[in-house]
Design a protein around this motif. Structure first.
Motif, PDB file in Angstrom:
ATOM      1  N   LEU A 118       0.847  -1.191   0.000  1.00 53.22           N
ATOM      2  CA  LEU A 118       0.000   0.000   0.000  1.00 53.22           C
ATOM      3  C   LEU A 118       0.880   1.238   0.000  1.00 53.22           C
ATOM      4  N   PRO A 119       0.960   1.988  -1.096  1.00 56.00           N
ATOM      5  CA  PRO A 119       1.860   3.149  -1.162  1.00 56.00           C
ATOM      6  C   PRO A 119       1.314   4.317  -0.361  1.00 56.00           C
ATOM      7  N   LEU A 120       2.186   5.240  -0.056  1.00 61.41           N
ATOM      8  CA  LEU A 120       1.792   6.422   0.689  1.00 61.41           C
ATOM      9  C   LEU A 120       0.848   7.303  -0.116  1.00 61.41           C
ATOM     10  N   GLN A 121       0.977   7.282  -1.442  1.00 57.07           N
ATOM     11  CA  GLN A 121       0.092   8.097  -2.269  1.00 57.07           C
ATOM     12  C   GLN A 121      -1.368   7.657  -2.126  1.00 57.07           C
ATOM     13  N   THR A 122      -1.598   6.349  -2.083  1.00 59.61           N
ATOM     14  CA  THR A 122      -2.961   5.865  -1.912  1.00 59.61           C
ATOM     15  C   THR A 122      -3.472   6.138  -0.505  1.00 59.61           C
ATOM     16  N   LEU A 123      -2.598   5.998   0.491  1.00 57.57           N
ATOM     17  CA  LEU A 123      -3.001   6.326   1.851  1.00 57.57           C
ATOM     18  C   LEU A 123      -3.380   7.794   1.970  1.00 57.57           C
ATOM     19  N   ALA A 124      -2.640   8.662   1.281  1.00 55.47           N
ATOM     20  CA  ALA A 124      -2.979  10.084   1.294  1.00 55.47           C
ATOM     21  C   ALA A 124      -4.325  10.331   0.623  1.00 55.47           C
ATOM     22  N   ARG A 125      -4.638   9.575  -0.412  1.00 47.65           N
ATOM     23  CA  ARG A 125      -5.924   9.760  -1.099  1.00 47.65           C
ATOM     24  C   ARG A 125      -7.086   9.364  -0.204  1.00 47.65           C
ATOM     25  N   THR A 126      -6.899   8.351   0.659  1.00 50.98           N
ATOM     26  CA  THR A 126      -7.990   7.952   1.542  1.00 50.98           C
ATOM     27  C   THR A 126      -8.335   9.030   2.561  1.00 50.98           C
ATOM     28  N   LEU A 127      -7.454   9.985   2.770  1.00 51.86           N
ATOM     29  CA  LEU A 127      -7.692  11.061   3.736  1.00 51.86           C
ATOM     30  C   LEU A 127      -8.362  12.280   3.113  1.00 51.86           C
ATOM     31  N   ILE A 128      -8.638  12.260   1.823  1.00 54.90           N
ATOM     32  CA  ILE A 128      -9.214  13.411   1.125  1.00 54.90           C
ATOM     33  C   ILE A 128     -10.697  13.148   0.885  1.00 54.90           C
ATOM     34  N   ASP A 129     -11.536  13.867   1.584  1.00 53.93           N
ATOM     35  CA  ASP A 129     -12.980  13.740   1.413  1.00 53.93           C
ATOM     36  C   ASP A 129     -13.415  14.423   0.118  1.00 53.93           C
ATOM     37  N   ARG A 130     -14.558  14.029  -0.387  1.00 55.54           N
ATOM     38  CA  ARG A 130     -15.022  14.613  -1.653  1.00 55.54           C
ATOM     39  C   ARG A 130     -15.450  16.069  -1.482  1.00 55.54           C
ATOM     40  N   THR A 131     -15.717  16.503  -0.248  1.00 59.90           N
ATOM     41  CA  THR A 131     -15.995  17.921  -0.034  1.00 59.90           C
ATOM     42  C   THR A 131     -14.737  18.767  -0.134  1.00 59.90           C
ATOM     43  N   ALA A 132     -13.569  18.165   0.071  1.00 60.28           N
ATOM     44  CA  ALA A 132     -12.312  18.893  -0.074  1.00 60.28           C
ATOM     45  C   ALA A 132     -11.879  18.975  -1.524  1.00 60.28           C
ATOM     46  N   ASP A 133     -12.000  17.871  -2.254  1.00 63.08           N
ATOM     47  CA  ASP A 133     -11.648  17.826  -3.670  1.00 63.08           C
ATOM     48  C   ASP A 133     -12.808  17.179  -4.411  1.00 63.08           C
ATOM     49  N   PRO A 134     -13.584  17.945  -5.173  1.00 62.03           N
ATOM     50  CA  PRO A 134     -14.782  17.373  -5.813  1.00 62.03           C
ATOM     51  C   PRO A 134     -14.488  16.409  -6.952  1.00 62.03           C
ATOM     52  N   ASP A 135     -13.259  16.384  -7.435  1.00 55.78           N
ATOM     53  CA  ASP A 135     -12.926  15.491  -8.534  1.00 55.78           C
ATOM     54  C   ASP A 135     -12.857  14.059  -8.011  1.00 55.78           C
ATOM     55  N   PRO A 136     -13.717  13.152  -8.488  1.00 50.59           N
ATOM     56  CA  PRO A 136     -13.724  11.781  -7.946  1.00 50.59           C
ATOM     57  C   PRO A 136     -12.466  10.996  -8.240  1.00 50.59           C
ATOM     58  N   ARG A 137     -11.599  11.481  -9.108  1.00 47.74           N
ATOM     59  CA  ARG A 137     -10.362  10.761  -9.395  1.00 47.74           C
ATOM     60  C   ARG A 137      -9.294  11.014  -8.339  1.00 47.74           C
ATOM     61  N   TYR A 138      -9.497  12.016  -7.491  1.00 48.75           N
ATOM     62  CA  TYR A 138      -8.482  12.368  -6.516  1.00 48.75           C
ATOM     63  C   TYR A 138      -8.974  12.280  -5.080  1.00 48.75           C
ATOM     64  N   ASN A 139     -10.258  12.047  -4.847  1.00 46.82           N
ATOM     65  CA  ASN A 139     -10.751  11.924  -3.481  1.00 46.82           C
ATOM     66  C   ASN A 139     -11.002  10.455  -3.145  1.00 46.82           C
ATOM     67  N   ASN A 140     -11.519  10.215  -1.966  1.00 49.89           N
ATOM     68  CA  ASN A 140     -11.719   8.853  -1.477  1.00 49.89           C
ATOM     69  C   ASN A 140     -13.151   8.372  -1.636  1.00 49.89           C
ATOM     70  N   ASP A 141     -13.953   9.034  -2.452  1.00 51.49           N
ATOM     71  CA  ASP A 141     -15.361   8.670  -2.560  1.00 51.49           C
ATOM     72  C   ASP A 141     -15.538   7.274  -3.154  1.00 51.49           C
ATOM     73  N   GLY A 142     -14.826   6.978  -4.234  1.00 49.45           N
ATOM     74  CA  GLY A 142     -14.952   5.652  -4.834  1.00 49.45           C
ATOM     75  C   GLY A 142     -14.453   4.549  -3.924  1.00 49.45           C
ATOM     76  N   LEU A 143     -13.316   4.790  -3.251  1.00 48.23           N
ATOM     77  CA  LEU A 143     -12.805   3.805  -2.306  1.00 48.23           C
ATOM     78  C   LEU A 143     -13.753   3.606  -1.139  1.00 48.23           C
ATOM     79  N   ALA A 144     -14.390   4.683  -0.685  1.00 44.83           N
ATOM     80  CA  ALA A 144     -15.306   4.577   0.450  1.00 44.83           C
ATOM     81  C   ALA A 144     -16.520   3.729   0.110  1.00 44.83           C
TER      82      ALA A 144
END
Length: 428
Positions: A118-144
Motif C-alpha cells: 500500500l503506497p503512501l500516495q494511496t493512503l494520502a488519497r484515503t484522507l481526502i474527502d469529496r468535499t475537499a476535492d470534488p474530482d472523484p479521481r483524486y478523493n476517497n469517494d470511490g474507495l469509500a
C-alpha cells in the motif's frame, strides 16, 4: 500547516518534463503494486478490474462529473516547470509527491502496520474527502463506496456464520454497532487521525481533509432531506409501512433508508462523516493493493477486536408467548415455569428463583422480586440461549469458517464446511 518541499533529485515516478500529473502518478503506482502481487494472488484480475472502475463508481454514485476548470488547472500545473514554480494554494488537495515527504503519513502507515504494497500516495488519497476535492479521481469517494460494501460483507458473514439464529433486528443492530458511522469514527480516533482546519494543496497529506460546515449552519439538519427521496422503494414519497423483511432488498446494511444527498449538503460535511469515509476507504485500499486475505486480517484487527455484548441488543415484549411458540415449532414439550427457590417471601425484599422447563430440561432461569418478574426473566434467558447459539468450529480450538476464508489465494488447500442455516426467528 504546510510541508517541506520534496528533495531536488527526481523520484522514480517523475518524468523528464518535471512533476507528473496526479492521475499518471496514481496509475503508475497502482499498476506497479498490482503487477508485483500477480504471482501470489489468483484474484488480482478481479481486483485490478475493480481498481479501474473505482473512479467510475464514484462518479455514478455522486452524480457529479469532474469539474472542467479544475481539470484545466491541474493540467497547467503538470506542465513543464518545477513544483516551486506553481502555488500549492491553487490546488484543492495536496499533490501526490508530497506524500513521500510527510512524516504524519509515514507514521500513520507504520502505526497501523499497513502492508508494504500500500503506497503512501494511496493512503494520502484515503484522507481526502469529496468535499475537499470534488474530482472523484483524486478523493476517497470511490474507495469509500467499495470499503462500505467490503466491511458490511465481512461483518455479515461473521455474524451469520457464528450466530445463525440471530433475529433480523438484532443482526442490523450488531452491524451498526461494529461498522456503523459512530463506531468507525471511534476507530479513526483510536488510530490518532488528525483533521486539517481547511483543505488545500499546502496542507500536510497526513491530515484528514474536508470542508466544515459554516457558522450558523447545522449539517445534521441539511445533510439529509426531510423526506427521503430515491430510496429504491415503490412510492417512496408516501409514508408506507416499513416491514422488517422489506429492509433486506430496499434499505442499507443497517436497515435504514437510503436518502439522497442535497446539493447544498455535498459542499461540506462533519468530522464524524469524514472519519467514517476515511476508514472505509482505507479498508478498500488494503483490499485492492494487498488482496482479500490481508483485508480480512485488517478487518479482524481493527473491527472484530472490539467487544460487543450481543445479549444486550435483545428486547422482548412477550417472552413467555414467544417461548411457547418456539417450543411448539421445534417439537419440544410445552414450557412450564417452576419455583426453584425463594427467600424472604413475607419481607420487604423477597427473592424468587424461577426456572422454565421443557420436560426434564431446564431452558432458562430468572431471579426477581416477584414470581412474575422471575418467570419473565427466565423466559428471556431461554430465548437468548436459543438465538445466541453458535456452532462448534471445525477444528478444536479453532474458529467457525466464513466464506471469505476460502476465497482466492487464502482458500488454497482449505475445504469449505457449509454454514448452518436456521429456519428463522419466531414471529409472534
Amino acid at each position: 500547516m504546510g510541508f517541506s518541499n520534496p528533495p531536488a533529485s527526481p523520484s522514480p515516478v517523475e518524468t523528464a518534463i518535471g512533476r507528473p500529473r496526479k492521475q499518471e502518478l496514481q496509475t503508475q503506482t497502482l499498476e506497479s503494486n498490482v503487477a508485483g502481487a500477480a504471482a501470489t494472488s489468483p484474484t488480482d484480475d478481479l481486483q485490478s478490474s475493480v481498481l479501474d472502475s473505482v473512479d467510475t463508481t464514484a462518479v455514478r454514485s455522486s452524480g457529479q462529473e469532474p469539474p472542467e476548470d479544475a481539470e484545466d488547472e491541474r493540467e497547467g500545473f503538470s506542465a513543464e516547470g518545477s513544483l516551486e514554480d506553481y502555488p500549492l494554494e491553487s490546488l484543492p488537495s495536496p499533490p501526490p509527491q508530497a506524500a513521500q515527504s510527510s512524516a504524519k503519513l509515514s507514521a500513520l502507515h507504520a502505526r497501523l502496520a499497513l502492508p508494504s504494497k500500500l503506497p503512501l500516495q494511496t493512503l494520502a488519497r484515503t484522507l481526502i474527502d469529496r468535499t475537499a476535492d470534488p474530482d472523484p479521481r483524486y478523493n476517497n469517494d470511490g474507495l469509500a463506496h467499495l470499503g462500505n460494501d467490503l466491511l458490511g460483507y465481512y461483518m455479515a458473514e461473521h455474524l451469520l456464520c457464528n450466530y445463525p439464529r440471530l433475529p433480523l433486528v438484532v443482526l442490523y443492530a450488531a452491524q451498526h454497532a461494529y461498522v456503523g458511522p459512530q463506531s468507525l469514527r471511534t476507530v479513526a480516533e483510536g488510530w490518532g487521525t488528525e483533521a486539517a482546519a481547511e483543505p488545500g494543496g499546502e496542507v500536510d497529506p497526513g491530515l484528514l481533509q474536508f470542508k466544515r460546515a459554516p457558522l450558523g449552519v447545522d449539517p445534521h439538519q441539511i445533510q439529509r432531506s426531510n423526506r427521503p427521496q430515491d430510496t429504491n422503494r415503490r412510492g417512496d414519497k408516501v409514508d408506507w409501512r416499513r416491514g422488517m423483511s422489506s429492509r433486506i432488498p430496499y434499505d442499507d446494511q443497517f436497515g435504514d433508508l437510503q436518502p439522497s444527498l442535497n446539493s447544498e449538503a455535498a459542499s461540506f460535511t462533519t468530522i464524524d462523516r469524514a472519519a467514517t469515509t476515511f476508514v472505509r476507504a482505507l479498508a478498500a485500499a488494503v483490499y485492492l493493493h494487498a488482496g482479500g486475505s490481508t483485508a480480512h486480517g485488517f478487518f479482524r484487527a481493527h473491527i472484530l477486536s472490539r467487544h460487543l455484548d450481543l445479549s444486550s441488543l435483545f428486547t422482548f415484549k412477550h417472552p413467555t408467548r414467544d417461548l411457547s411458540r418456539l417450543c411448539a415449532r421445534e417439537g419440544f414439550q410445552s414450557p412450564v415455569a417452576r419455583l426453584d427457590s425463594e427467600t424472604g417471601r413475607l419481607s420487604r425484599h423477597p427473592v424468587f428463583v424461577v426456572g422454565v422447563y421443557s420436560g426434564r430440561d431446564r431452558l432458562g432461569q430468572g431471579v426477581g422480586a416477584s414470581l412474575d418478574e422471575a418467570r419473565f426473566k427466565a423466559a428471556v434467558q431461554a430465548l437468548k440461549g436459543w438465538y445466541l447459539y453458535s456452532p462448534a468450529p471445525a477444528t478444536p480450538g479453532g474458529e467457525v469458517m466464513v466464506p471469505s476464508q476460502v476465497e482466492g489465494s487464502a482458500g488454497i488447500g482449505r475445504t469449505w464446511n457449509p454454514a448452518m442455516i436456521d429456519c428463522g426467528e419466531v414471529i409472534s
